[in-house]
Design an enzyme around this catalytic site. Structure first.
Site, PDB file in Angstrom:
ATOM      1  CG  ASP A 159      -1.629  -1.343   1.370  1.00 20.27           C
ATOM      2  OD1 ASP A 159      -2.454  -1.653   0.494  1.00 20.27           O
ATOM      3  OD2 ASP A 159      -1.337  -2.093   2.321  1.00 20.27           O
ATOM      4  CG  HIS A 187      -3.431  -5.175   3.411  1.00 19.29           C
ATOM      5  ND1 HIS A 187      -2.989  -4.378   2.380  1.00 19.29           N
ATOM      6  CD2 HIS A 187      -3.827  -6.327   2.830  1.00 19.29           C
ATOM      7  CE1 HIS A 187      -3.122  -5.037   1.238  1.00 19.29           C
ATOM      8  NE2 HIS A 187      -3.633  -6.216   1.490  1.00 19.29           N
TER       9      HIS A 187
HETATM   10  P1  NAX Z   1      -2.292 -18.312  -3.987  1.00 20.52           P
HETATM   11  O1  NAX Z   1      -3.653 -18.871  -3.764  1.00 20.52           O
HETATM   12  O2  NAX Z   1      -1.705 -18.275  -5.345  1.00 20.52           O
HETATM   13  O3  NAX Z   1      -1.250 -19.108  -3.054  1.00 20.52           O
HETATM   14  C1  NAX Z   1      -1.496 -19.375  -1.719  1.00 20.52           C
HETATM   15  C2  NAX Z   1      -0.742 -20.645  -1.386  1.00 20.52           C
HETATM   16  O4  NAX Z   1      -0.826 -20.831   0.023  1.00 20.52           O
HETATM   17  C3  NAX Z   1      -1.307 -21.896  -2.044  1.00 20.52           C
HETATM   18  O5  NAX Z   1      -0.281 -22.573  -2.737  1.00 20.52           O
HETATM   19  C4  NAX Z   1      -1.814 -22.712  -0.857  1.00 20.52           C
HETATM   20  O6  NAX Z   1      -1.666 -24.111  -1.046  1.00 20.52           O
HETATM   21  C5  NAX Z   1      -0.908 -22.199   0.254  1.00 20.52           C
HETATM   22  N1  NAX Z   1      -1.419 -22.448   1.609  1.00 20.52           N
HETATM   23  C6  NAX Z   1      -2.707 -22.431   2.050  1.00 20.52           C
HETATM   24  N2  NAX Z   1      -2.755 -22.783   3.339  1.00 20.52           N
HETATM   25  C7  NAX Z   1      -1.487 -23.006   3.732  1.00 20.52           C
HETATM   26  C8  NAX Z   1      -0.928 -23.422   4.962  1.00 20.52           C
HETATM   27  N3  NAX Z   1      -1.681 -23.684   6.034  1.00 20.52           N
HETATM   28  N4  NAX Z   1       0.420 -23.588   5.011  1.00 20.52           N
HETATM   29  C9  NAX Z   1       1.188 -23.349   3.933  1.00 20.52           C
HETATM   30  N5  NAX Z   1       0.692 -22.971   2.742  1.00 20.52           N
HETATM   31  C10 NAX Z   1      -0.625 -22.794   2.644  1.00 20.52           C
HETATM   32  O7  NAX Z   1      -2.324 -16.864  -3.304  1.00 20.52           O
HETATM   33  P2  NAX Z   1      -1.336 -15.637  -3.528  1.00 20.52           P
HETATM   34  O8  NAX Z   1      -1.792 -14.832  -4.667  1.00 20.52           O
HETATM   35  O9  NAX Z   1       0.063 -16.132  -3.512  1.00 20.52           O
HETATM   36  O10 NAX Z   1      -1.658 -14.761  -2.215  1.00 20.52           O
HETATM   37  C11 NAX Z   1      -1.319 -15.209  -0.928  1.00 20.52           C
HETATM   38  C12 NAX Z   1      -1.948 -14.319   0.119  1.00 20.52           C
HETATM   39  O11 NAX Z   1      -1.452 -12.985   0.025  1.00 20.52           O
HETATM   40  C13 NAX Z   1      -3.463 -14.198   0.011  1.00 20.52           C
HETATM   41  O12 NAX Z   1      -4.010 -14.322   1.314  1.00 20.52           O
HETATM   42  C14 NAX Z   1      -3.656 -12.777  -0.500  1.00 20.52           C
HETATM   43  O13 NAX Z   1      -4.915 -12.259  -0.121  1.00 20.52           O
HETATM   44  C15 NAX Z   1      -2.524 -12.085   0.194  1.00 20.52           C
HETATM   45  N6  NAX Z   1      -2.131 -10.765  -0.331  1.00 20.52           N
HETATM   46  C16 NAX Z   1      -1.708  -9.829   0.561  1.00 20.52           C
HETATM   47  C17 NAX Z   1      -1.257  -8.594   0.172  1.00 20.52           C
HETATM   48  C18 NAX Z   1      -0.784  -7.581   1.166  1.00 20.52           C
HETATM   49  O14 NAX Z   1      -0.459  -6.461   0.736  1.00 20.52           O
HETATM   50  N7  NAX Z   1      -0.706  -7.849   2.465  1.00 20.52           N
HETATM   51  C19 NAX Z   1      -1.283  -8.210  -1.265  1.00 20.52           C
HETATM   52  C20 NAX Z   1      -1.323  -9.370  -2.192  1.00 20.52           C
HETATM   53  C21 NAX Z   1      -2.199 -10.492  -1.765  1.00 20.52           C
HETATM   54  O15 NAX Z   1      -3.524 -10.171  -2.054  1.00 20.52           O
END
Ligand code: NAX
Length: 328
Positions: A159, A187
């Site tokens: 952000d 966020h």
């Molecule tokens: P993806 O869905 O591509 O990848 C997430 C991965 O996490 C998957 O491979 C899944 O198997 C794995 N996972 C789920 N539970 C798990 C656990 N208990 N232990 C280990 N791995 C686990 O998501 P992606 O686009 O990479 O985003 C990841 C996260 O970042 C989401 O929650 C998203 O909302 C968040 N974000 C946060 C941002 C921020 O500024 N704070 C911005 C970007 C993003 O939106």
């Protein structure tokens, strides 16, 4: 180069993980002079994909990369780790209520907090990226009573970077000419991107823009809703920019902020600026000697007060909701 630093990345097979891991391996997380050992944590269904990423990391022949291991067990993945990037989270799916979302994420961040408490290195630093990032960080922190609370942080650097880029575009300057921009609060869409103390080449950004309507009606919502804009245009959520911000967050935490500037990070509130104590809220922070400190003594005008209070109220509600669910 010394002993390798252990870096655990959760959600390693996801889209942010794919952009993040190669930047870590190339030495950009901590500095190119430090060797890194990567520990990838995934759910069992995605460990094979994570193994594939590990093969590609090997093929990068990165001098700073001392090794890669893949885990499906948090206890093993966080054992001895120095830096933990908690990216994997349960996304909100259609029809899911906020309580369900918080509960599903509690099931992830509670055991991860416990595992960090049980086995991480004494100097552990944790960055939570997975949403709802602030409250997920709070859940993990609450389950790690032996780790200093200020080691748990949530990412609002994306952000912050979005705000810098929007202001640089508006003013026709480079981002390096801007200082003291702040993201306050959660966020989420309630966050408050604040330029009231921001400087462009040492002069007030607000005076240089001289357009309160643009700041209130265009800049703030543009930054706060940028994630939705990316989804609409790209057809997928922010990934490389999120990975880049995670690199920036940890690099700054370890290597410090520049003199006369600050950054934004979700850190545990000590009650500064009337922000409820104990929640993880974004603040203006400086970093020195591996520690973030909330910038003190800023004047908060009425416009800022209202916006900060609204975002903090949302965080307090989230904390109440996870308390009611028995997650903290
Ligand atoms: P993806 O869905 O591509 O990848 C997430 C991965 O996490 C998957 O491979 C899944 O198997 C794995 N996972 C789920 N539970 C798990 C656990 N208990 N232990 C280990 N791995 C686990 O998501 P992606 O686009 O990479 O985003 C990841 C996260 O970042 C989401 O929650 C998203 O909302 C968040 N974000 C946060 C941002 C921020 O500024 N704070 C911005 C970007 C993003 O939106």
């Amino acid at each position: 180069m010394g002993e390798p630093i252990n870096v655990t990345v959760t959600g390693a097979a996801g889209q942010i993980g794919y952009a993040l891991l190669f930047r870590i391996a190339s030495g950009q997380l901590l500095g190119a002079d430090k060797k890194v050992k990567l520990r990838l944590l995934e759910i069992p269904a995605a460990t094979k994909a994570a193994e594939g990423v590990a093969l590609e990391l090997q093929d990068g022949a990165f001098p700073a990369l001392a090794g890669v291991d893949v885990f499906d067990n948090p206890k093993a993945a966080f054992d001895g780790t120095n830096v933990a990037l908690l990216v994997g989270a349960r996304p909100r799916t259609k029809g899911m209520e906020r309580g369900d979302l918080l509960e599903a994420n509690g099931g992830i961040f509670k055991p991860q907090g416990e595992a960090i408490n049980a086995g991480a290195a004494a100097d552990i630093k944790v960055l939570v990226v997975g949403n709802p990032a602030n409250t997920n960080a709070l859940i993990a922190q609450q389950h790690a009573p032996d780790v200093p609370a200020d080691r748990f942080t949530a990412m609002t650097r994306l952000d912050h970077n979005r705000a810098l880029a929007q202001l640089a575009g508006k003013l026709g300057v480079s981002v390096e000419e801007l200082k003291k921009v702040t993201i306050w609060g959660n966020h989420s869409a309630t966050q408050y991107p604040d330029v009231s103390h921001a400087l462009v080449n040492g002069k007030s950004v607000a005076a240089a823009i001289n357009d309160q309507a643009w700041l209130a009606d265009e800049f703030i919502p543009r930054v706060a809703k940028r994630g939705a804009e990316i989804i609409e245009v790209r057809g997928a959520s922010s990934a490389a920019s999120a990975a880049s911000a995670a690199i920036d967050h940890v690099y700054t935490w370890v290597n410090g902020t520049a003199e006369g500037d600050w950054t934004s990070a979700g850190v545990i509130s000590d009650g500064s600026y009337g922000v409820a104590e104990g929640i993880i809220s974004s603040f203006p922070v400086t970093a020195k000697d591996g520690q973030f400190s909330i910038v003190q003594g800023l004047e908060i005008d009425d416009f800022s007060r209202t916006r900060i209070d609204a975002s903090v109220a949302e965080l307090v509600e989230e904390r109440e909701a996870v308390r009611k669910l028995g997650l903290i």
